[in-house]
Scaffold this active site. Structure first.
Site, short mmCIF file in Angstrom:
data_model
loop_
_atom_site.label_atom_id
_atom_site.label_comp_id
_atom_site.label_asym_id
_atom_site.label_seq_id
_atom_site.Cartn_x
_atom_site.Cartn_y
_atom_site.Cartn_z
N ASP A 145 92.21 -52.62 -34.24
CA ASP A 145 93.31 -53.02 -33.17
C ASP A 145 94.25 -54.08 -33.86
O ASP A 145 95.37 -53.94 -33.67
CB ASP A 145 92.98 -53.15 -31.86
CG ASP A 145 92.20 -52.44 -31.07
OD1 ASP A 145 92.11 -51.14 -31.67
OD2 ASP A 145 91.56 -52.48 -30.21
N HIS B 190 95.26 -46.42 -37.69
CA HIS B 190 94.35 -46.80 -36.49
C HIS B 190 93.39 -45.72 -36.38
O HIS B 190 92.07 -45.96 -35.91
CB HIS B 190 95.21 -47.06 -35.47
CG HIS B 190 94.45 -47.69 -34.37
ND1 HIS B 190 94.41 -47.25 -33.16
CD2 HIS B 190 94.05 -49.04 -33.88
CE1 HIS B 190 93.58 -48.06 -32.34
NE2 HIS B 190 93.54 -48.98 -32.70
#
EC number: 3.1.1.4
Length: 146
Positions: A121, A70
């Site tokens: 996300d 991420h």
């Protein structure tokens, strides 16, 4: 995942603060979509070497690898022309998405930056849902173990 970056953005002004708060809350809600009943801000912040503000060293487990991925995704987003300004960057920008059951769909109405961030996300939330949570890595001493 830079959930605590919000604190650093407070110095950037009221506008950035309110937007970054929404961005963090939005990511939290996306995680709750894939893991109903979770408390993402409490559970995933300061987990391992990469979940939370900053990130370095070797990830301690698969969940920490999700956070590392991420972080790398957000770094790629920052290279996009559309994601370079304070308001339009991975830590402050918001996007449109839907949660149906445990399935997240990013809106095709998002601009390039929003779409990229939404997918960062989304992939992280999906990753979190597929790997175990190891309590021993919560609040890990990163100076010692990372």
């Amino acid at each position: 995942m830079k959930l605590l970056l919000l604190a650093a953005l407070l110095t950037a002004g009221v506008t950035a603060h309110s937007i970054s708060t929404r961005a963090v809350w939005q990511f939290r809600n996306m995680i709750k979509c894939t893991i109903p009943g979770s408390d993402p801000l409490r559970e995933y912040n300061n987990y391992g070497c990469y979940c939370g503000l900053g990130g370095s060293g070797t990830p301690v487990d698969d969940l920490d690898r999700c956070c590392q991925t991420h972080d790398h995704c957000y770094n790629q987003a920052k290279k996009l022309e559309s994601c370079k300004f304070l308001i339009d960057n991975p830590y402050t920008n918001t996007y449109s998405y839907k949660c149906s059951g445990n399935v997240i769909t990013c809106s095709d109405k998002n601009n390039d930056c929003e779409s990229f961030i939404c997918n960062c996300d989304r992939q992280a939330a999906i990753c979190f849902s597929k790997v175990p949570y190891n309590k021993e890595y919560k609040d890990l001493d990163t100076k010692k173990h990372c």
